[in-house]
Design a protein around this motif. Structure first.
Motif, PDB file in Angstrom:
ATOM      1  N   VAL A   1       0.834  -1.191   0.000  1.00 11.09           N
ATOM      2  CA  VAL A   1       0.000   0.000   0.000  1.00 11.09           C
ATOM      3  C   VAL A   1       0.877   1.253   0.000  1.00 11.09           C
ATOM      4  CG1 VAL A   1      -1.773   1.294   1.238  1.00 11.09           C
ATOM      5  CG2 VAL A   1      -1.854  -1.211   1.192  1.00 11.09           C
ATOM      6  N   LEU A   2       1.948   1.215   0.780  1.00 14.90           N
ATOM      7  CA  LEU A   2       2.857   2.362   0.841  1.00 14.90           C
ATOM      8  C   LEU A   2       3.460   2.657  -0.529  1.00 14.90           C
ATOM      9  CD1 LEU A   2       4.460   4.502   2.395  1.00 14.90           C
ATOM     10  CD2 LEU A   2       6.183   2.737   2.873  1.00 14.90           C
ATOM     11  N   GLU A   3       3.866   1.631  -1.238  1.00 12.50           N
ATOM     12  CA  GLU A   3       4.452   1.835  -2.570  1.00 12.50           C
ATOM     13  C   GLU A   3       3.440   2.498  -3.508  1.00 12.50           C
ATOM     14  OE1 GLU A   3       6.857  -0.587  -6.093  1.00 12.50           O
ATOM     15  OE2 GLU A   3       6.009  -1.681  -4.393  1.00 12.50           O
ATOM     16  N   ALA A   4       2.186   2.057  -3.450  1.00 10.67           N
ATOM     17  CA  ALA A   4       1.145   2.652  -4.294  1.00 10.67           C
ATOM     18  C   ALA A   4       0.934   4.118  -3.929  1.00 10.67           C
ATOM     19  CB  ALA A   4      -0.163   1.872  -4.135  1.00 10.67           C
ATOM     20  N   ALA A   5       0.956   4.415  -2.631  1.00  9.56           N
ATOM     21  CA  ALA A   5       0.758   5.788  -2.168  1.00  9.56           C
ATOM     22  C   ALA A   5       1.917   6.683  -2.580  1.00  9.56           C
ATOM     23  CB  ALA A   5       0.588   5.807  -0.653  1.00  9.56           C
ATOM     24  N   MET A   6       3.131   6.176  -2.468  1.00  9.61           N
ATOM     25  CA  MET A   6       4.308   6.958  -2.847  1.00  9.61           C
ATOM     26  C   MET A   6       4.338   7.204  -4.352  1.00  9.61           C
ATOM     27  SD  MET A   6       7.301   5.383  -0.368  1.00  9.61           S
ATOM     28  CE  MET A   6       8.565   6.469  -1.055  1.00  9.61           C
TER      29      MET A   6
ATOM     30  N   THR B   1      -3.149  -6.137  -2.411  1.00  2.00           N
ATOM     31  CA  THR B   1      -2.700  -6.325  -3.792  1.00  2.00           C
ATOM     32  C   THR B   1      -3.450  -5.414  -4.767  1.00  2.00           C
ATOM     33  OG1 THR B   1      -4.275  -8.132  -4.153  1.00  2.00           O
ATOM     34  CG2 THR B   1      -2.062  -8.725  -3.355  1.00  2.00           C
ATOM     35  N   ARG B   2      -4.579  -4.842  -4.330  1.00  2.00           N
ATOM     36  CA  ARG B   2      -5.371  -3.974  -5.207  1.00  2.00           C
ATOM     37  C   ARG B   2      -5.113  -2.497  -4.931  1.00  2.00           C
ATOM     38  NH1 ARG B   2     -11.404  -6.107  -6.025  1.00  2.00           N
ATOM     39  NH2 ARG B   2     -11.132  -4.689  -7.792  1.00  2.00           N
ATOM     40  N   ALA B   3      -4.087  -2.212  -4.144  1.00  4.56           N
ATOM     41  CA  ALA B   3      -3.775  -0.832  -3.781  1.00  4.56           C
ATOM     42  C   ALA B   3      -3.444   0.012  -5.009  1.00  4.56           C
ATOM     43  CB  ALA B   3      -2.619  -0.795  -2.793  1.00  4.56           C
ATOM     44  N   THR B   4      -2.659  -0.534  -5.926  1.00  2.76           N
ATOM     45  CA  THR B   4      -2.282   0.213  -7.128  1.00  2.76           C
ATOM     46  C   THR B   4      -3.511   0.494  -7.989  1.00  2.76           C
ATOM     47  OG1 THR B   4      -0.052  -0.736  -7.145  1.00  2.76           O
ATOM     48  CG2 THR B   4      -0.873   0.171  -9.218  1.00  2.76           C
ATOM     49  N   GLU B   5      -4.409  -0.491  -8.098  1.00  2.00           N
ATOM     50  CA  GLU B   5      -5.638  -0.316  -8.870  1.00  2.00           C
ATOM     51  C   GLU B   5      -6.486   0.818  -8.296  1.00  2.00           C
ATOM     52  OE1 GLU B   5      -9.780  -2.807  -9.768  1.00  2.00           O
ATOM     53  OE2 GLU B   5      -8.049  -3.820  -8.878  1.00  2.00           O
ATOM     54  N   VAL B   6      -6.634   0.823  -6.974  1.00  5.12           N
ATOM     55  CA  VAL B   6      -7.405   1.878  -6.313  1.00  5.12           C
ATOM     56  C   VAL B   6      -6.731   3.226  -6.510  1.00  5.12           C
ATOM     57  CG1 VAL B   6      -8.116   2.771  -4.058  1.00  5.12           C
ATOM     58  CG2 VAL B   6      -8.424   0.349  -4.595  1.00  5.12           C
ATOM     59  N   SER B   7      -5.418   3.250  -6.374  1.00  5.74           N
ATOM     60  CA  SER B   7      -4.663   4.493  -6.555  1.00  5.74           C
ATOM     61  C   SER B   7      -4.871   5.066  -7.949  1.00  5.74           C
ATOM     62  CB  SER B   7      -3.175   4.238  -6.307  1.00  5.74           C
ATOM     63  OG  SER B   7      -2.413   5.394  -6.565  1.00  5.74           O
TER      64      SER B   7
ATOM     65  N   ALA C   1      -2.229  10.401   0.148  1.00  8.98           N
ATOM     66  CA  ALA C   1      -2.546   9.323  -0.787  1.00  8.98           C
ATOM     67  C   ALA C   1      -2.831   8.028  -0.034  1.00  8.98           C
ATOM     68  CB  ALA C   1      -1.399   9.121  -1.764  1.00  8.98           C
ATOM     69  N   ALA C   2      -2.035   7.746   0.995  1.00  7.04           N
ATOM     70  CA  ALA C   2      -2.230   6.533   1.792  1.00  7.04           C
ATOM     71  C   ALA C   2      -3.584   6.549   2.481  1.00  7.04           C
ATOM     72  CB  ALA C   2      -1.115   6.409   2.827  1.00  7.04           C
ATOM     73  N   ARG C   3      -3.995   7.710   2.964  1.00  5.25           N
ATOM     74  CA  ARG C   3      -5.289   7.815   3.643  1.00  5.25           C
ATOM     75  C   ARG C   3      -6.436   7.513   2.692  1.00  5.25           C
ATOM     76  NH1 ARG C   3      -4.593  12.495   5.480  1.00  5.25           N
ATOM     77  NH2 ARG C   3      -5.980  13.764   4.178  1.00  5.25           N
ATOM     78  N   GLY C   4      -6.359   8.032   1.475  1.00  9.92           N
ATOM     79  CA  GLY C   4      -7.405   7.777   0.492  1.00  9.92           C
ATOM     80  C   GLY C   4      -7.456   6.333   0.039  1.00  9.92           C
TER      81      GLY C   4
ATOM     82  N   THR D   1      -6.288   3.578   1.571  1.00  7.72           N
ATOM     83  CA  THR D   1      -6.705   2.653   2.630  1.00  7.72           C
ATOM     84  C   THR D   1      -8.195   2.782   2.939  1.00  7.72           C
ATOM     85  OG1 THR D   1      -5.986   4.263   4.309  1.00  7.72           O
ATOM     86  CG2 THR D   1      -4.431   2.512   3.710  1.00  7.72           C
ATOM     87  N   ALA D   2      -8.746   3.993   2.772  1.00  4.00           N
ATOM     88  CA  ALA D   2     -10.188   4.183   3.010  1.00  4.00           C
ATOM     89  C   ALA D   2     -10.999   3.332   2.042  1.00  4.00           C
ATOM     90  CB  ALA D   2     -10.552   5.654   2.859  1.00  4.00           C
ATOM     91  N   VAL D   3     -10.593   3.316   0.781  1.00  5.91           N
ATOM     92  CA  VAL D   3     -11.314   2.528  -0.223  1.00  5.91           C
ATOM     93  C   VAL D   3     -11.099   1.035   0.007  1.00  5.91           C
ATOM     94  CG1 VAL D   3     -11.508   2.004  -2.681  1.00  5.91           C
ATOM     95  CG2 VAL D   3     -11.192   4.370  -1.936  1.00  5.91           C
TER      96      VAL D   3
END
Length: 230
Positions: free
Chosen positions: A159-164, A193-199, A177-180, A182-184
């Motif tokens: 998740v951190l990598e997606a946020a960064m 594993t879907r963090a990048t997709e959400v981002s 970005a991390a807050r948004g 993780t909320a979803v």
């Protein structure tokens, strides 16, 4: 052994593991800090040696040396400033990772198969800061946000990598970005594993120019859960 004794033994073991993890992480960051300090000392010594030689040559009337001396004086100042900034960054990283340590739960990580020691998490934060235009201290702040949202261990690093990566686009910062993200993820019961997709989806929404990433992250927590239940 009764149930109460069993619980007390388990908590004692968990506390011991937590303390060991904190010590390992602190040692890792202290080592990085020491290396940066040594680099600063070496840079200072090298620039002084070169400067001394150039000033001697300039004093003997070498015009070329005088000009080069002025250039090297500026370069030395830049080197020392960079070394000082690196040392300050290491101190901030250590402080931020100590905050992460207060909510880093290796017992929960074992249960979900996402075990990552605090020491390895620190190394991961530093590595991500080398791959993306974010400081390690900033990345550690983002990791705290991710972990406090319920993502632990290797899941937290995903998740951190997606946020960064989202923050690197210049529309937000890592913590926002991390807050948004993780909320979803939490609202829809998605795994890390879907963090990048959400981002990517959030980024496209912001890219339309209707709302900023910060504004979007602030309202997601209030509305996305209701949408997920609908």
């Amino acid at each position: 052994m009764n149930n109460l004794q069993g619980i007390m033994v388990q908590r004692s073991v968990q506390a011991g593991q937590f303390k060991a993890g904190m010590l390992q992480a602190a040692q890792s960051v202290r080592q990085l800090n020491q290396e940066l300090r040594q680099a600063a000392v070496s840079a200072r010594a090298a620039s002084k040696s070169i400067g001394d030689d150039l000033w001697k040559a300039a004093a003997k009337g070498n015009q070329g040396a005088r000009g080069l001396t002025l250039v090297m004086a500026g370069l030395s100042a830049a080197i020392l400033a960079a070394a000082g900034a690196a040392t300050a960054g290491a101190i901030e990283l250590e402080r931020n990772m100590q905050n992460v340590a207060t909510i880093w739960d290796e017992s929960a990580q074992k249960a979900t198969g996402s075990l990552l020691s605090l020491e390895d998490a620190t190394k991961g934060v530093v590595q991500l800061s080398r791959e993306l235009p974010q400081s390690a201290a900033t990345a550690a702040e983002g990791l705290y946000q991710v972990a406090s949202s319920g993502f632990q261990g290797t899941d937290a690093m995903k998740v951190l990598e997606a946020a960064m990566t989202a923050a690197s686009a210049g529309l937000t910062n890592t913590e926002t970005a991390a807050r948004g993200i993780t909320a979803v993820l939490n609202a829809y019961g998605m795994n890390a594993t879907r963090a990048t997709e959400v981002s990517d989806i959030l980024f496209e929404t912001v890219n339309l120019g209707i709302i900023s990433f910060g504004e979007l992250s602030n309202v997601l927590g209030d509305f996305v859960g209701l949408t997920a239940q609908a």
